[in-house]
Design a protein around this motif. Structure first.
Motif: not given
Length: 232
Positions: A104-105, A107-121, A143-154
């Motif tokens: 949802t919109d 949820e997107v806004e919340r994620l952007m806030e969590r990673f301090e990207m709202t002002d970089k939108a 944002a995919v809302k994945p069931q499996v997620i892969l991180f390479d040196e995240p």
């Protein structure tokens, strides 16, 4: 769940990964651990569909090459790559549309806030630092809302606050039943996250450990015991 069976990958005459098999169940955090050149990124890229390979990879029981499987997993690459002319928000919207995501919109806004990207939108891809590009890659995968997620040196390139937030997000995903696989050589970054660990060396899985079986043993000790190196 994520299942890899008999994965083999050649680059020309060089064998990068040889008959690698492992399984990460739902709601678990798997760690692919090994030094640079061990084959970790080759495995991750194979799972993500970026390389041709021999063997079988299944995402929630579905062969990873099938579209149905691709729609239910997210991928955060080691080196982020942005569309130069798209803004941060447009990157996320592009993923939402491509994957027909249910996010949802709000949820997107919340994620952007969590990673301090709202002002970089509204910043464009070619205006972002490496750390900000890494955050956008994470946001797009989530944002995919994945069931499996892969991180390479995240966590490479992230600031301390973003690292802490990412760790919290990973534990939240786990609690929601999402399968997480993290490829890394940074032991200290994953010691409070992992459930099952696969130690790689020279294209092979040399050993696997479950957290409940090793108790409070030091990850460094386990790693060097398997690879034959010495703890520094």
């Amino acid at each position: 769940m994520l299942e890899v069976q008999g994965l083999r990958k050649m680059y020309g005459k060089n064998l990068a990964v040889d008959q690698v098999s492992f399984f990460v169940p739902d709601g678990s955090v798997g760690i692919l651990l090994g030094p640079n050149g061990a084959g970790k990124s080759t495995i991750i890229k194979s799972i993500a569909g970026l390389l041709r390979y021999e063997g079988m990879i299944r995402v929630q029981g579905i062969p990873s090459r099938e579209l149905e499987a691709k729609r239910i997993f997210g991928y955060v690459p080691e080196i982020p790559s942005m569309f130069e002319a798209l803004s941060v928000r447009e990157h996320i919207e592009y993923i939402r549309m491509a994957y027909k995501s249910r996010i949802t919109d709000q949820e997107v806004e919340r994620l952007m806030e969590r990673f301090e990207m709202t002002d970089k939108a509204d910043k464009l891809g070619n205006e972002l630092s490496k750390g900000m590009m890494q955050k956008v890659s994470i946001l797009c995968a989530l944002a995919v809302k994945p069931q499996v997620i892969l991180f390479d040196e995240p966590m490479v390139g992230l600031d301390p606050q973003a690292i802490r937030e990412l760790k919290e997000v990973i534990l939240e995903l786990k609690s929601q039943g999402v399968t997480v696989l993290i490829s890394t050589h940074m032991l200290e970054m994953v010691e409070d996250l992992w459930d099952i660990m696969f130690v790689m060396e020279k294209g092979h899985v040399k050993a696997s450990f479950r957290k409940e079986d090793v108790g409070n043993r030091d990850l460094d000790d386990l790693f060097f015991e398997v690879t034959g190196g010495e703890k520094r």
